[in-house]
Design a protein around this motif. Structure first.
Motif, PDB file in Angstrom:
ATOM      1  N   ASN A 178      -2.602  -8.461   1.782  1.00 36.16           N
ATOM      2  CA  ASN A 178      -2.880  -7.079   2.155  1.00 36.16           C
ATOM      3  C   ASN A 178      -3.267  -7.046   3.632  1.00 36.16           C
ATOM      4  N   GLN A 179      -2.355  -6.576   4.478  1.00 38.41           N
ATOM      5  CA  GLN A 179      -2.590  -6.538   5.927  1.00 38.41           C
ATOM      6  C   GLN A 179      -2.928  -5.145   6.438  1.00 38.41           C
ATOM      7  N   GLN A 180      -3.230  -4.232   5.561  1.00 33.40           N
ATOM      8  CA  GLN A 180      -3.591  -2.885   5.989  1.00 33.40           C
ATOM      9  C   GLN A 180      -4.989  -2.578   5.467  1.00 33.40           C
ATOM     10  N   ASP A 181      -5.672  -1.686   6.156  1.00 34.55           N
ATOM     11  CA  ASP A 181      -7.015  -1.322   5.702  1.00 34.55           C
ATOM     12  C   ASP A 181      -7.213   0.183   5.595  1.00 34.55           C
ATOM     13  N   SER A 182      -6.145   0.953   5.736  1.00 36.87           N
ATOM     14  CA  SER A 182      -6.231   2.408   5.627  1.00 36.87           C
ATOM     15  C   SER A 182      -6.494   2.857   4.194  1.00 36.87           C
ATOM     16  N   VAL A 231       1.422  -3.417   4.076  1.00 34.71           N
ATOM     17  CA  VAL A 231       1.203  -3.082   5.485  1.00 34.71           C
ATOM     18  C   VAL A 231       1.012  -1.579   5.662  1.00 34.71           C
ATOM     19  N   ASP A 232       0.759  -1.177   6.907  1.00 38.45           N
ATOM     20  CA  ASP A 232       0.687   0.243   7.234  1.00 38.45           C
ATOM     21  C   ASP A 232       2.035   0.705   7.801  1.00 38.45           C
ATOM     22  N   ASP A 233       2.128   1.985   8.098  1.00 39.09           N
ATOM     23  CA  ASP A 233       3.395   2.542   8.589  1.00 39.09           C
ATOM     24  C   ASP A 233       3.819   1.962   9.933  1.00 39.09           C
ATOM     25  N   ALA A 288       3.319  -1.070  11.105  1.00 36.41           N
ATOM     26  CA  ALA A 288       3.867  -2.424  10.918  1.00 36.41           C
ATOM     27  C   ALA A 288       5.261  -2.381  10.301  1.00 36.41           C
ATOM     28  N   SER A 319       4.901  -0.514   2.541  1.00 37.29           N
ATOM     29  CA  SER A 319       3.988   0.332   3.306  1.00 37.29           C
ATOM     30  C   SER A 319       3.096   1.094   2.326  1.00 37.29           C
TER      31      SER A 319
END
Length: 156
Positions: A7-11, A46-48, A50, A97
């Protein structure tokens, strides 16, 4: 099957329950497809920003998308064939995403868990060569996706 989930996103906070669900979905998909225990797959959340960068770099599309799959057993012109001497089956990587999945879940009227699971299965099947470029291929892929999701209690 060995699953590597990153998990590379934190949003959007994803707890252990969600990560466990995504691993379960991948395990069920592997079982349905008859893959052996030596198979490995990576799932990166990821987030958008990335996924947009990856979409631009690898597909020439300068926009975010929901899921990308990078199969290691597919090669293009000039690419080397990736063989693992241990005999493991390295399928490749799935990139999802989380913000896009969350928006799509709202648009489609179902839970973020179902949408994340759906996109994970969709990406996984692409790694195995499934596609949706014809009506027949799309119907085959959709049926398989729904079968897998139903087995984990996320059917329509």
């Amino acid at each position: 099957m060995e699953c590597f989930i990153n998990n590379q996103q934190d949003s959007y906070p994803l707890g252990e329950e969600m990560i466990s669900l995504l691993e379960k979905v991948l395990q069920v998909a592997a079982a349905v497809e008859g893959l052996d225990q030596e198979t490995e797959v990576g799932l990166t959340l990821v987030d958008d920003a990335a996924i947009r960068e990856l979409n631009r770099a690898y597909r020439g599309i300068d926009a975010p998308t929901d899921v990308l799959s990078f199969a290691l057993n597919e090669t293009g012109p000039g690419e080397p064939v990736c063989l693992d001497p241990r005999g493991d089956r390295l399928l490749g990587d799935i990139i999802v995403s989380v913000p896009t999945a969350t928006r799509q879940a709202q648009d489609y009227g179902h839970s973020p868990a179902r949408e994340l699971a759906f996109l994970t299965v969709h990406g996984f099947l692409h790694l195995l060569g499934y596609d949706h470029d014809t009506e027949e291929a799309a119907a085959r892929m959709e049926a398989r996706q729904e079968e897998i999701l139903a087995r984990v209690g996320l059917g329509r």
